[in-house]
Enzyme design. Structure first.
Site, PDB file in Angstrom:
ATOM      1  N   CYS A  87      38.635  41.025  35.244  1.00  0.00           N
ATOM      2  CA  CYS A  87      39.604  41.743  34.411  1.00  0.00           C
ATOM      3  C   CYS A  87      40.387  42.763  35.233  1.00  0.00           C
ATOM      4  O   CYS A  87      39.880  43.307  36.210  1.00  0.00           O
ATOM      5  CB  CYS A  87      38.889  42.466  33.271  1.00  0.00           C
ATOM      6  SG  CYS A  87      38.056  41.370  32.112  1.00  0.00           S
ATOM      7  N   ARG A 104      44.032  39.353  33.934  1.00  0.00           N
ATOM      8  CA  ARG A 104      43.059  38.830  34.892  1.00  0.00           C
ATOM      9  C   ARG A 104      43.633  38.911  36.307  1.00  0.00           C
ATOM     10  O   ARG A 104      44.826  38.698  36.517  1.00  0.00           O
ATOM     11  CB  ARG A 104      42.707  37.373  34.585  1.00  0.00           C
ATOM     12  CG  ARG A 104      42.022  37.174  33.251  1.00  0.00           C
ATOM     13  CD  ARG A 104      40.638  37.779  33.211  1.00  0.00           C
ATOM     14  NE  ARG A 104      39.996  37.529  31.925  1.00  0.00           N
ATOM     15  CZ  ARG A 104      40.069  38.338  30.883  1.00  0.00           C
ATOM     16  NH1 ARG A 104      40.775  39.465  30.966  1.00  0.00           N
ATOM     17  NH2 ARG A 104      39.460  38.037  29.755  1.00  0.00           N
ATOM     18  N   HIS A 127      32.171  40.724  36.058  1.00  0.00           N
ATOM     19  CA  HIS A 127      32.650  41.989  35.492  1.00  0.00           C
ATOM     20  C   HIS A 127      33.306  42.850  36.571  1.00  0.00           C
ATOM     21  O   HIS A 127      32.837  42.911  37.714  1.00  0.00           O
ATOM     22  CB  HIS A 127      31.494  42.776  34.883  1.00  0.00           C
ATOM     23  CG  HIS A 127      31.130  42.335  33.501  1.00  0.00           C
ATOM     24  ND1 HIS A 127      32.065  42.117  32.510  1.00  0.00           N
ATOM     25  CD2 HIS A 127      29.911  42.086  32.924  1.00  0.00           C
ATOM     26  CE1 HIS A 127      31.454  41.751  31.397  1.00  0.00           C
ATOM     27  NE2 HIS A 127      30.152  41.720  31.615  1.00  0.00           N
TER      28      HIS A 127
END
Length: 273
Positions: free
Chosen positions: A251, A260, A177
């Site tokens: 991300c 990405r 993340h």
């Protein structure tokens, strides 16, 4: 004229209408305040609470792995000598040493045999390694798979199933993340070419050096995690030959999942435990 002829007559119906309007405005205001508070609590939960809980869980998992590895090493050391294992440099064109059969094209004279014990294939969602990135002050567990609920939302970094394990010829590809749930890869853009990336397992520590950085590509760009990684969207980024690669994906831009970012590294050393 009568004294009362200029007086304003207020009907009860007018009073009731005004009272209803006041109640409606007051009720609407209360609803807006409640919604605002709920949104604020949601933001606090996402940006603070999930990070706090995920980071604590990740730290506990790293400590658990270190305890497990320490007990294994202590048991092994009890049966023999205590000499430290040497660091094995990884030649650019030579596969990392393998305890089983050698990889195709390997050079027996350059690849030391049995310099580390192969990684036992982990179960789905099992934490089995620790990723350390000194520049980012990052030390986080690596788990098998990239499930949000079982891996990424716990603050872990996830290993793409089907890609290679650390130290092997191919691509050891990871996801994490950028925001919320521990956000281990939030500062990935700070990495520079030559920065160290370490992967520790029960049997060895693998050091990779950052080699290429792809600032942005499509979320469906599967080429970046192939055995020989190369972007299908931006083919100027990537490689043409087999090697020992690591891939970090997250991300971008922040607080979105539209694109990405990709960081690639190459194996430079293996240090058996």
């Amino acid at each position: 004229m009568p004294a009362w002829s200029g007086a304003r007559v207020v009907r009860h119906s007018d009073r009731r209408r005004r009272a209803r309007r006041r109640r409606a405005l007051w009720g609407g205001g209360e609803v807006l305040v409640t919604v605002g508070v709920l949104l604020m609590l949601l933001v606090v939960h996402q940006l603070w609470w999930t990070n706090r809980e995920a980071r604590r869980a990740a730290e506990r998992q790293v400590e658990a792995l270190e305890r497990e590895w320490g007990s294994v090493r202590a048991g092994t050391a009890g049966g023999g000598g205590g000499a430290a294992a040497p660091t094995v440099s990884a030649p650019a064109a030579t596969p990392a040493p393998d305890a089983g059969a050698s990889d195709a094209g390997s050079s027996p004279s350059r690849a030391p045999k049995r310099s580390y014990v192969p990684v036992v294939l982990p179960r789905r969602s099992q934490a089995y390694a620790v990723l350390t990135v000194p520049r980012l002050g990052l030390r986080v567990p690596v788990a098998e798979g990239v499930s949000k609920a079982d891996v990424l939302d716990k603050g872990y970094v996830g290993h793409y199933r089907g890609t290679q394990q650390p130290g092997r010829v191919g691509n050891f590809a990871l996801a994490g993340h950028r925001n919320t749930h521990g956000e281990p890869f939030r500062y990935l853009p700070r990495l520079r070419r030559g920065d160290d990336i370490e992967v520790e397992t029960r049997t060895a520590t693998y050091t990779y050096d950052v080699d290429q950085i792809l600032p942005r590509t499509s979320a469906t760009d599967s080429g970046v995690v192939r055995a020989v990684p190369r972007s299908l969207v931006r083919p100027a980024y990537g490689y043409d030959e087999p090697g020992h690669y690591i891939t970090l994906t997250t991300c971008t831009p922040e607080f979105t999942s539209r694109y990405r970012m990709v960081v690639w590294g190459k194996l430079v050393s293996v240090r058996p435990r």
